[in-house]
Design an enzyme around this catalytic site. Sequence first.
Site, PDB file in Angstrom:
ATOM      1  N   LYS A  32       0.873  -1.085   0.012  1.00  0.00           N
ATOM      2  CA  LYS A  32       0.235   0.280   0.012  1.00  0.00           C
ATOM      3  C   LYS A  32       0.937   1.148   0.123  1.00  0.00           C
ATOM      4  O   LYS A  32       1.760   1.481   0.766  1.00  0.00           O
ATOM      5  CB  LYS A  32      -0.918   0.046   1.232  1.00  0.00           C
ATOM      6  CG  LYS A  32      -1.870   1.330   1.246  1.00  0.00           C
ATOM      7  CD  LYS A  32      -2.828   1.147   2.321  1.00  0.00           C
ATOM      8  CE  LYS A  32      -2.367   1.882   3.765  1.00  0.00           C
ATOM      9  NZ  LYS A  32      -2.401   3.469   3.483  1.00  0.00           N
ATOM     10  N   ASP A  59      -3.281   4.188  -2.013  1.00  0.00           N
ATOM     11  CA  ASP A  59      -4.424   4.947  -0.816  1.00  0.00           C
ATOM     12  C   ASP A  59      -4.279   6.296  -1.215  1.00  0.00           C
ATOM     13  O   ASP A  59      -3.686   7.157  -0.517  1.00  0.00           O
ATOM     14  CB  ASP A  59      -3.797   4.322   0.265  1.00  0.00           C
ATOM     15  CG  ASP A  59      -4.613   4.879   1.619  1.00  0.00           C
ATOM     16  OD1 ASP A  59      -6.006   5.299   1.075  1.00  0.00           O
ATOM     17  OD2 ASP A  59      -4.308   4.733   2.664  1.00  0.00           O
ATOM     18  N   LYS A  61      -7.399   8.036  -1.432  1.00  0.00           N
ATOM     19  CA  LYS A  61      -9.044   8.380  -1.019  1.00  0.00           C
ATOM     20  C   LYS A  61      -9.326   9.465  -1.851  1.00  0.00           C
ATOM     21  O   LYS A  61      -9.300  10.835  -1.273  1.00  0.00           O
ATOM     22  CB  LYS A  61      -8.802   9.111   0.333  1.00  0.00           C
ATOM     23  CG  LYS A  61      -8.314   7.716   1.399  1.00  0.00           C
ATOM     24  CD  LYS A  61      -8.432   8.086   2.893  1.00  0.00           C
ATOM     25  CE  LYS A  61      -7.824   7.014   3.761  1.00  0.00           C
ATOM     26  NZ  LYS A  61      -6.386   6.824   3.649  1.00  0.00           N
ATOM     27  N   ASP A  64     -13.643  13.987  -5.408  1.00  0.00           N
ATOM     28  CA  ASP A  64     -13.884  15.368  -6.084  1.00  0.00           C
ATOM     29  C   ASP A  64     -15.083  15.289  -6.911  1.00  0.00           C
ATOM     30  O   ASP A  64     -15.695  14.372  -6.720  1.00  0.00           O
ATOM     31  CB  ASP A  64     -12.454  15.088  -7.237  1.00  0.00           C
ATOM     32  CG  ASP A  64     -11.795  16.661  -7.570  1.00  0.00           C
ATOM     33  OD1 ASP A  64     -12.813  17.290  -7.787  1.00  0.00           O
ATOM     34  OD2 ASP A  64     -10.738  16.882  -7.490  1.00  0.00           O
ATOM     35  N   THR A 116     -11.104   7.386  10.936  1.00  0.00           N
ATOM     36  CA  THR A 116     -10.874   7.046  12.393  1.00  0.00           C
ATOM     37  C   THR A 116     -10.326   8.393  13.060  1.00  0.00           C
ATOM     38  O   THR A 116     -10.587   8.377  14.463  1.00  0.00           O
ATOM     39  CB  THR A 116     -10.136   5.756  12.727  1.00  0.00           C
ATOM     40  OG1 THR A 116      -8.985   5.926  11.750  1.00  0.00           O
ATOM     41  CG2 THR A 116     -10.810   4.770  12.057  1.00  0.00           C
ATOM     42  N   ARG A 206       3.610   0.303  10.568  1.00  0.00           N
ATOM     43  CA  ARG A 206       5.030   0.668  11.587  1.00  0.00           C
ATOM     44  C   ARG A 206       5.426  -0.741  12.158  1.00  0.00           C
ATOM     45  O   ARG A 206       6.592  -0.998  12.242  1.00  0.00           O
ATOM     46  CB  ARG A 206       4.493   1.618  12.499  1.00  0.00           C
ATOM     47  CG  ARG A 206       4.527   2.896  11.700  1.00  0.00           C
ATOM     48  CD  ARG A 206       3.971   4.143  12.529  1.00  0.00           C
ATOM     49  NE  ARG A 206       2.429   3.833  12.579  1.00  0.00           N
ATOM     50  CZ  ARG A 206       1.661   4.642  13.148  1.00  0.00           C
ATOM     51  NH1 ARG A 206       2.189   5.715  13.743  1.00  0.00           N
ATOM     52  NH2 ARG A 206       0.328   4.235  12.944  1.00  0.00           N
TER      53      ARG A 206
HETATM   54  O1  C5P Z   1       1.486   2.024  10.781  1.00  0.00           O
HETATM   55  P1  C5P Z   1      -0.002   1.561  10.767  1.00  0.00           P
HETATM   56  O2  C5P Z   1      -0.167   0.038  10.826  1.00  0.00           O
HETATM   57  O3  C5P Z   1      -0.547   2.440  11.717  1.00  0.00           O
HETATM   58  O4  C5P Z   1      -0.447   2.013   9.439  1.00  0.00           O
HETATM   59  C1  C5P Z   1      -1.789   1.924   8.930  1.00  0.00           C
HETATM   60  C2  C5P Z   1      -2.013   2.474   7.524  1.00  0.00           C
HETATM   61  O5  C5P Z   1      -3.361   2.523   7.127  1.00  0.00           O
HETATM   62  C3  C5P Z   1      -1.468   3.663   7.468  1.00  0.00           C
HETATM   63  O6  C5P Z   1      -1.039   3.882   5.925  1.00  0.00           O
HETATM   64  C4  C5P Z   1      -2.701   4.631   7.662  1.00  0.00           C
HETATM   65  O7  C5P Z   1      -2.501   5.583   6.961  1.00  0.00           O
HETATM   66  C5  C5P Z   1      -3.938   3.596   7.004  1.00  0.00           C
HETATM   67  N1  C5P Z   1      -5.132   4.025   7.572  1.00  0.00           N
HETATM   68  C6  C5P Z   1      -5.379   3.879   9.073  1.00  0.00           C
HETATM   69  N2  C5P Z   1      -6.626   4.056   9.541  1.00  0.00           N
HETATM   70  C7  C5P Z   1      -7.616   4.368   8.499  1.00  0.00           C
HETATM   71  C8  C5P Z   1      -7.647   4.358   7.258  1.00  0.00           C
HETATM   72  C9  C5P Z   1      -6.159   4.142   6.596  1.00  0.00           C
HETATM   73  O8  C5P Z   1      -4.539   3.928   9.821  1.00  0.00           O
HETATM   74  N3  C5P Z   1      -9.076   4.630   9.061  1.00  0.00           N
END
Ligand code: C5P
Length: 232
Positions: A32, A59, A61, A64, A116, A206
């Site tokens: 992603k 990703d 999102k 428009d 979120t 992460r």
């Molecule tokens: O590092 P982590 O595991 O938190 O990454 C989660 C990924 O999912 C990030 O790229 C974040 O932008 C994306 N994301 C999220 N919550 C959402 C939608 C997308 O954490 N509601």
Amino acid sequence: MEPRLALALDVEDPKEAYNILEQLRDEKIIIKIGYLLFIREGSNLVKKIKNMGFGLFLDLKLHDIPNTVYNGVRSAVDIGVDYLTLHTLGGKEMMEKAVDAKRGSDLKLLGVTILTSHNEDYLKYLGTKYSLGQFVLKLAKTAVDLGIDGIVSSPFEVRKLKEEIERDFISVTPGIRFSKTDDDQKRVATPEFAVKEGADILVIGRPVLKAKNKKELIKEIQKKIQDVKTKA
Ligand code: C5P
């Protein structure tokens, strides 16, 4: 569909991104990418991800006017994107045009409902009387009815969405952790929980990016997912 893992490749340095991809060569995962890397390194990175055989999850999102989103989805189809996100708040016509634009291709459109990072204050700001839960469900249902292939939600919402929405859809869940962490993800769940609830694509960033041996950790998560599936 067998649950799959999507690695959120949220690193700033393209060199580091290429390095991680090399480390994960041969793993059957989806990569992603979002604003951070796509804006810096767009087409080169996309080519690399595709040539290495990974699934490509863009990703961005989209939100428009319908015609602009139509053009964006067509471009995504042309460069071989497998999964593309858009905001269901963009409206019905926008989603219809997005679905038109990918017709005949393998691209899957994933709808984002309420981010979120928002809470009930945001709903007040939008001027709706719906509760957050009701509004998420309404947006998700509408999107799936219009032909959007999947919905992004927290692992805690998957079961309800799958129960309430009649048509089949791909459930995509970020917020995957192995234990409680002190980072900014508040509502986190383990891979096993997400799969049990019905998630189809688990997005994890992460914890894998920080791991010394990323390949090993990915294999471990995939085994956990597999174990839940074989027990089910
Ligand atoms: O590092 P982590 O595991 O938190 O990454 C989660 C990924 O999912 C990030 O790229 C974040 O932008 C994306 N994301 C999220 N919550 C959402 C939608 C997308 O954490 N509601």
